[in-house]
Design a protein around this motif. Structure first.
Motif, PDB file in Angstrom:
ATOM      1  N   ALA A 125      -7.388  -4.654   6.950  1.00  0.00           N
ATOM      2  CA  ALA A 125      -7.393  -5.649   6.848  1.00  0.00           C
ATOM      3  C   ALA A 125      -8.138  -6.261   7.791  1.00  0.00           C
ATOM      4  O   ALA A 125      -7.618  -7.662   7.765  1.00  0.00           O
TER       5      ALA A 125
ATOM      6  N   ASP B 144       0.824  -6.923   2.402  1.00  0.00           N
ATOM      7  CA  ASP B 144      -0.580  -7.077   2.055  1.00  0.00           C
ATOM      8  C   ASP B 144       0.150  -8.610   0.764  1.00  0.00           C
ATOM      9  O   ASP B 144      -0.310  -9.443   2.074  1.00  0.00           O
TER      10      ASP B 144
ATOM     11  N   SER C 208      -7.079 -13.943   0.048  1.00  0.00           N
ATOM     12  CA  SER C 208      -6.858 -12.461  -0.616  1.00  0.00           C
ATOM     13  C   SER C 208      -7.089 -12.755  -2.311  1.00  0.00           C
ATOM     14  O   SER C 208      -5.648 -12.671  -2.780  1.00  0.00           O
TER      15      SER C 208
ATOM     16  N   PRO D 211      -9.042  -4.064   0.278  1.00  0.00           N
ATOM     17  CA  PRO D 211      -8.948  -4.417   1.845  1.00  0.00           C
ATOM     18  C   PRO D 211      -9.634  -4.109   2.459  1.00  0.00           C
ATOM     19  O   PRO D 211      -9.692  -4.701   3.668  1.00  0.00           O
TER      20      PRO D 211
ATOM     21  N   ASP E 206     -12.561  -5.536   3.006  1.00  0.00           N
ATOM     22  CA  ASP E 206     -12.921  -6.790   3.439  1.00  0.00           C
ATOM     23  C   ASP E 206     -13.474  -7.338   4.533  1.00  0.00           C
ATOM     24  O   ASP E 206     -14.181  -8.423   4.586  1.00  0.00           O
TER      25      ASP E 206
END
Length: 559
Positions: free
Chosen positions: A89, A108, A122, A496, A499
């Protein structure tokens, strides 16, 4: 791996890919662009593209294979692609590289909850603990998470999907051929729209553009093939749900549907090419006049709020003309290479599951908020009892008129189907949908009026304050014990690896999209008394379902 220009772009066929900032001085390999896209489209129509792949790439021991971290829903359609759990990400993506750094799922979670003010939230990841997540949630989170694949691997997997469909018999193969052909048609639209725009700029405006390749937005073969692969995987997931009985086979697959007629195909392609020339031109200029529509003037009726008075996607007239409504379905399906219907059908399982709690006692009452042209409405209605009382709301009278026509055609076709199967359904036995022009944030209905409420693709085009109001209104009109489904774009954390590029979709005149990608969607509904239930992801769309608790009555007396 092929490279593309370093100019930030918004890929019309996949907005997340707009993030790619590629080294402008890297070697270019543009000769594969058109031939690869043609091979993919032709191979899809045949149900298999393996003949286009070098024999060395067809082996199961291909070095690009990974170990997947999550199983596919319904093992009969389980993908043979394997990807290692974990995804990059990065704040910027400078190359399409197989060397993308990976991290574990726990990393994450820790990163997403960090207090660093420079790290965007997120919400797509953080909300997962609140929902009963379908296996597709983890599947798409892991998909190509350790680096985007080259075209050859994407094409090989499309061939694998075609082969798996072939093993499902005539019904599965019929589904695959129709939907692969669908993607082929919309791919041709994209090529024609791009070519039309280039010719218009050179011959009419006498100027060159930054889009010089045969594929839209200078797309290379790796990106184009990945978009085809995502469409194929979406079809596979969609058919898995059909096979499991979660919802009916799409009604538009039936023989002699009007969308398959040559006249309709030619008409819609002509409309799209004309619209694409205008859309790409307005997008290239990006001036205020290109965003304004005819109701921009402050003297226009207050029925149309300020946030609504813009040409989203640089679409001609925004939502406010018949021309816009006539081309909308073709434009958006070209954007998604034909997978939009399959992505929207993620909304169906919670609504269909709610039927059993009402069946036999009274007609089910359903509300769709922001129904647009009503195409998705027909898929919902096709999965509900024929006596369902369906209400649809939209702010555009032009789109409501298109919804009225779509509803009329579906009722005619469904009546014919029922009577072919031994039924006795008269012209007036399936009631027309009730179509209402109204603001989503000010619904003109009594409290607890509907058993189910569904809203598709509205929130990413609304300011956060409006999202809160719409959520409150939908919760207000939902009956106790009822189901609410919100379907919209993925957000940060859902995938991700994408993103970094989500924010660039704002450049397609989507002024609220960046904020949407960081918004706590479940929070809007929880603050209004609803409880999160299920989550499903399909490519770049996700569906969240909620229930309204029963209170103030004895157990068993919810009705």
């Amino acid at each position: 791996i092929p490279h593309i220009s370093n100019e930030p772009r918004d890929l019309l066929a996949g907005h997340w890919l707009a993030s790619l900032k590629i080294n402008h001085n890297a070697p270019r390999t543009s000769q594969m662009k058109l031939t690869t896209a043609s091979a993919i489209a032709l191979g899809a129509l045949l149900g298999s593209v393996e003949s286009f792949i070098p024999r060395s790439l067809q082996a199961n021991s291909h070095p690009l294979r990974r170990t997947r971290g999550a199983s596919f829903s319904n093992s009969i359609l389980g993908s043979t692609v394997h990807v290692e759990r974990g995804a990059s990400a990065e704040a910027e993506v400078s190359t399409i590289s197989a060397e993308t750094a990976t991290r574990s799922a726990s990393d994450d979670v820790r990163e997403s909850s960090a207090s660093d003010n420079d790290t965007p939230p997120s919400p797509g990841l953080e909300e997962n603990s609140k929902f009963d997540c379908d296996e597709s949630v983890q599947y798409w989170r892991d998909f190509q998470s350790d680096g985007f694949w080259p075209a050859e691997e994407n094409v090989r997997e499309i061939g694998n999907i075609g082969s798996r469909f072939a093993q499902l018999g005539a019904k599965g193969m019929r589904y695959w051929l129709r939907h692969a052909g669908r993607s082929g048609y919309f791919a041709v639209n994209a090529l024609l729209g791009n070519a039309g725009f280039l010719l218009h700029e050179r011959l009419v405006n006498n100027k060159e553009t930054t889009f010089t390749g045969a594929l839209p937005f200078n797309m290379d073969s790796s990106i184009a093939s990945r978009l085809f692969l995502e469409a194929a995987l979406s079809y596979e997931q969609d058919y898995a749900k059909v096979s499991a009985g979660d919802y009916r086979e799409p009604w538009d697959m039936k023989p002699n549907h009007r969308q398959s007629s040559l006249i309709n195909v030619a008409t819609q392609t002509g409309r799209f090419v004309s619209e694409a020339i205008g859309t790409l031109g307005r997008r290239g200029r990006g001036e205020q006049k290109d965003k304004d529509i005819w109701i921009t003037d402050a003297a226009s009726p207050s029925l149309y709020p300020d946030y609504y008075r813009t040409a989203f996607h640089y679409q001609g007239d925004g939502w406010m003309s018949k021309k816009s409504a006539d081309v909308y379905e073709t434009s958006t399906e070209t954007l998604f290479l034909g997978r939009q219907d399959a992505m929207q059908r993620t909304s169906l399982p919670p609504i269909v599951a709610h039927v059993d709690s009402i069946a036999g006692r009274r007609p089910m009452k359903v509300l769709e908020v922001a129904c647009g042209t009503g195409r998705f409405m027909t898929f919902v209605r096709d999965n509900l009892p024929l006596d369902t009382e369906y209400t649809a709301v939209d702010l555009s009278p032009y789109y409501l008129d298109a919804a009225r026509e779509n509803d009329s055609y579906w009722r005619k076709r469904r009546r014919e189907e029922e009577n072919r199967n031994g039924g006795d359904v008269g012209r007036n036995d399936i009631k027309p949908a009730r179509l209402v022009q109204a603001q989503a944030e000010n619904l003109p209905f009594d409290d607890e009026s509907f058993d189910a409420v569904v809203c598709v693709y509205l929130y990413h085009e609304s300011p956060r304050g409006i999202r809160e109001k719409v959520s409150a209104e939908m919760a207000r009109v939902l009956k106790q014990g009822g189901s609410l489904v919100l379907t919209d774009s993925i957000q940060r954390g859902d995938r991700p690896s994408l993103d970094a590029g989500l924010a660039n979709f704002e450049n397609m005149n989507e002024p609220y999209y960046v904020d949407y990608c960081q918004d706590d969607l479940p929070g809007h509904f929880e603050r209004n008394g609803l409880e999160p239930m299920t989550k499903i992801v399909r490519s770049t769309t996700k569906s969240l379902s909620f229930s309204k608790p029963v209170s103030g009555v004895a157990e068993g007396d919810a009705e």
